[in-house]
Design an enzyme around this catalytic site. Structure first.
Site, PDB file in Angstrom:
ATOM      1  N   HIS A 161       0.816  -1.227   0.000  1.00 41.02           N
ATOM      2  CA  HIS A 161       0.000   0.000   0.000  1.00 41.02           C
ATOM      3  C   HIS A 161       0.847   1.273   0.000  1.00 41.02           C
ATOM      4  CE1 HIS A 161       0.484  -0.091   4.418  1.00 41.02           C
ATOM      5  NE2 HIS A 161       0.174   1.170   4.403  1.00 41.02           N
ATOM      6  N   LYS A 187       0.464   5.516  -2.026  1.00 43.65           N
ATOM      7  CA  LYS A 187       0.416   6.828  -1.359  1.00 43.65           C
ATOM      8  C   LYS A 187       0.739   7.914  -2.381  1.00 43.65           C
ATOM      9  CE  LYS A 187       1.609   5.017   3.205  1.00 43.65           C
ATOM     10  NZ  LYS A 187       0.686   5.404   4.256  1.00 43.65           N
ATOM     11  N   GLU A 236       6.517   4.570  13.775  1.00 41.48           N
ATOM     12  CA  GLU A 236       5.108   4.463  14.163  1.00 41.48           C
ATOM     13  C   GLU A 236       5.001   4.619  15.672  1.00 41.48           C
ATOM     14  OE1 GLU A 236       2.657   1.506  11.809  1.00 41.48           O
ATOM     15  OE2 GLU A 236       4.527   0.432  12.038  1.00 41.48           O
ATOM     16  N   ASP A 274       7.770  -7.441   8.203  1.00 39.23           N
ATOM     17  CA  ASP A 274       6.530  -6.670   8.106  1.00 39.23           C
ATOM     18  C   ASP A 274       6.725  -5.358   7.347  1.00 39.23           C
ATOM     19  OD1 ASP A 274       3.810  -6.069   8.741  1.00 39.23           O
ATOM     20  OD2 ASP A 274       4.460  -4.793  10.396  1.00 39.23           O
ATOM     21  N   HIS A 315       7.742  -2.439   2.288  1.00 44.62           N
ATOM     22  CA  HIS A 315       7.589  -0.975   2.190  1.00 44.62           C
ATOM     23  C   HIS A 315       8.939  -0.258   2.036  1.00 44.62           C
ATOM     24  CE1 HIS A 315       3.556  -1.854   3.246  1.00 44.62           C
ATOM     25  NE2 HIS A 315       3.685  -1.832   4.547  1.00 44.62           N
ATOM     26  N   LYS A 337       8.161   0.408  15.862  1.00 47.71           N
ATOM     27  CA  LYS A 337       6.878   0.642  16.528  1.00 47.71           C
ATOM     28  C   LYS A 337       7.159   1.360  17.845  1.00 47.71           C
ATOM     29  CE  LYS A 337       4.072  -2.497  14.151  1.00 47.71           C
ATOM     30  NZ  LYS A 337       3.179  -1.818  13.208  1.00 47.71           N
TER      31      LYS A 337
HETATM   32  C1  BG6 Z   1       1.451  -2.491   7.346  1.00 49.10           C
HETATM   33  C2  BG6 Z   1       2.134  -3.199   8.487  1.00 49.10           C
HETATM   34  O1  BG6 Z   1       1.844  -3.033   6.124  1.00 49.10           O
HETATM   35  O2  BG6 Z   1       1.794  -1.110   7.370  1.00 49.10           O
HETATM   36  C3  BG6 Z   1       1.763  -2.557   9.816  1.00 49.10           C
HETATM   37  O3  BG6 Z   1       1.739  -4.551   8.487  1.00 49.10           O
HETATM   38  C4  BG6 Z   1       2.029  -1.076   9.788  1.00 49.10           C
HETATM   39  O4  BG6 Z   1       2.501  -3.155  10.880  1.00 49.10           O
HETATM   40  C5  BG6 Z   1       1.388  -0.436   8.558  1.00 49.10           C
HETATM   41  O5  BG6 Z   1       1.496  -0.510  10.967  1.00 49.10           O
HETATM   42  C6  BG6 Z   1       1.801   1.011   8.425  1.00 49.10           C
HETATM   43  O6  BG6 Z   1       1.083   1.603   7.378  1.00 49.10           O
HETATM   44  P1  BG6 Z   1       0.820   3.167   7.360  1.00 49.10           P
HETATM   45  O7  BG6 Z   1       0.214   3.432   6.026  1.00 49.10           O
HETATM   46  O8  BG6 Z   1      -0.084   3.455   8.509  1.00 49.10           O
HETATM   47  O9  BG6 Z   1       2.163   3.809   7.557  1.00 49.10           O
END
Ligand code: BG6
Length: 487
Positions: free
Chosen positions: A176, A180, A214, A233, A238, A337
């Protein structure tokens, strides 16, 4: 405008579907991007959930959309697109015939998207049943979530299973982050501004930091997260995808094939981290209790409530790309995190000027810095040196040009990565999805790090509410660099 499509969301009652996928489709509707005649078919496990689904979706949208987005009129209209169906994804029972009937009640060439919002372990079975029930047509696509697998081998197995039923061009592996707005803007910035493209290599750039911090902890994902950890993860997907977009050569066209080819070259040029390289270039951390947002939050082990675990909740890596453009430039990747602030950004630190004509008594000449912030706000900042204008004598100061991208959204537009990617899948545009070879390459780089960790050491601890373990700061200090921490 898109043609009408059907999207079946397997795992329609799950967290991802309710938190992200339905809001994304609702936003598409509000913007006029959900063509009439489209259908959203979330699957649920039993009849009770099926009967309750419309209300479940109603409540989910109310709580997960931001202020002002939800309204009853749009909800009423949007709810007519929803057709919940009962499916057990691992059993080829009669319920699938019902799904078949619904899907086949429309034109044969209508786009069909199967979104597998499911654990990867059941992808294979679900695809097999889709195939045996005759549900896969020429215009069908399957969307699968990251991380694919727990290592290169398991990812290959999963990809091979899916490939038994879908052709590669029908498989949309979602990350995802690529949906963005600012991430796509990164390509626009690089490839439509001569200014940046000509200043984008080892001659001018000193180091690049890509950081996703995060503030959330485990949330309710202990089962998944404790097995995965931050490396699988966040880094395998990402962070490496962002790295590719920052470091790749210009694709010769803006189509999926050219973009993926260039991204793959970056992954291939990533210097492997083997054995002791891992000890010297990678920091893994785990949070202990600390103060965050004015309150004390528990540590990872307390949240997990299962005693011991060496799963990392933080990773920092010094990586190198061994090619002509990037020789000698460290790329620092970081994610964690329960860190001090939520922020995702790319920081490009330029080299200092080659000769300081001003000497030191006018204030230090700081190197230029470009910050591309993806969240929480979307902005681009460029820091330059300038004269302090109200001083008679020459004095220098850094000034920052700041573009707030969200100011440019038209009224009613909500930046939503899932919306963008789901509509792309419906339109059969794979440019922002990941090719099987990219998954393979990314794991090839990640696997030896995991192997080393299994052999040796434990995570360094960091307080919740901090910027990570001290070892992560030391990693940069070794090269006279420093993390750029927001705020
Ligand atoms: C997800 C992870 O792919 O992305 C999560 O599994 C993480 O652990 C999340 O919190 C973060 O996405 P975003 O868009 O909130 O930065």
């Amino acid at each position: 405008m898109l043609n009408p499509f059907d999207i079946v969301i397997f795992g329609g009652g799950g967290d991802l579907a309710l938190r992200k996928l339905l809001p994304a489709m609702y936003r598409a509707y509000q913007e006029g991007n959900l063509p009439e005649g489209s259908r959203i078919l979330p699957t649920v496990r039993g009849q009770e959930q099926q009967q309750e689904y419309i209300e479940t979706a109603h409540q989910a949208l109310k709580s997960f959309l931001s202020d002002g987005e939800f309204n009853d009129k749009d909800w009423q209209a949007f709810s007519t697109y929803l057709i919940p169906v009962v499916i057990n994804v691992t059993e080829a029972d009669d319920n699938w015939n019902e799904l078949h009937k619904i899907l086949n009640s429309d034109a044969e060439d209508k786009s069909r998207v199967f979104y597998l919002s499911l654990p990867p372990a059941v992808y294979g079975q679900c695809c097999e049943i889709l195939s045996s029930k005759g549900l896969i047509t020429e215009t069908s696509r399957v969307v699968v979530e990251k991380p694919i697998g727990y290592c290169g081998k398991s990812a290959e197995e999963i990809n091979a299973r899916i490939a038994e039923f879908f052709k590669e061009e029908q498989i949309f592996r979602i990350d995802h982050y690529l949906g963005k707005e600012t991430v796509q803007n990164l390509m626009a910035l690089r490839f439509s501004n001569a200014l940046f493209e000509n200043l984008w290599d080892a001659k001018t750039i000193d180091n690049i930091q890509i950081s996703i911090s995060e503030t959330v902890g485990l949330e309710s994902r202990a089962g998944f997260y404790d097995k995965a950890g931050a490396l699988r993860d966040m880094v395998q997907n990402h962070l490496l995808q962002l790295l590719c977009l920052v470091a790749m050569e210009s694709p010769h066209k803006l189509n999926a094939k050219s973009i993926r080819t260039e991204k793959l070259k970056v992954l291939e040029a990533l210097r492997p981290l083997l054995g002791e390289d891992v000890d010297n270039n990678v920091v893994r951390g785990q949070y202990v209790p600390g103060e965050l947002g004015g309150k004390i939050v528990p540590g990872y082990l307390e949240e997990l409530a299962e005693g011991a675990s060496t799963t990392e909740t933080f990773v920092a890596i010094r990586a190198h790309i061994d090619n002509w453009r990037w020789s000698g430039v460290p790329f620092y990747l970081r994610t964690g995190k329960r860190m001090k602030q939520r922020c995702a950004e790319i920081v490009v630190e330029y080299k200092p000027v080659s000769h300081n004509v001003y000497g030191n008594n006018v204030g230090p000449v700081q190197p230029n810095r470009l910050v591309i912030r993806l969240q929480p706000e979307e902005s681009i900042q460029l820091t330059l040196m300038s004269k302090k204008l109200d001083k008679h004598e020459m004095q220098l100061q850094p000034v920052t040009l700041n573009i707030e991208l969200s100011d440019q959204y038209e009224n009613g537009f909500h930046s939503d990565a899932y919306k963008r990617l789901m509509l792309d899948a419906a339109a059969n545009n794979p440019s922002l999805f990941i090719h099987r070879q990219e998954v393979r390459r990314a794991w090839k780089w990640i696997d030896p790090i995991i192997a080393r960790w299994q052999e040796k050491g434990a995570p360094s601890l960091y307080r919740a509410g901090s910027w990570g373990p001290e070892a992560a700061d030391e990693l940069l200090e070794e090269c006279n660099h420093k993390w750029f921490n927001v705020g």
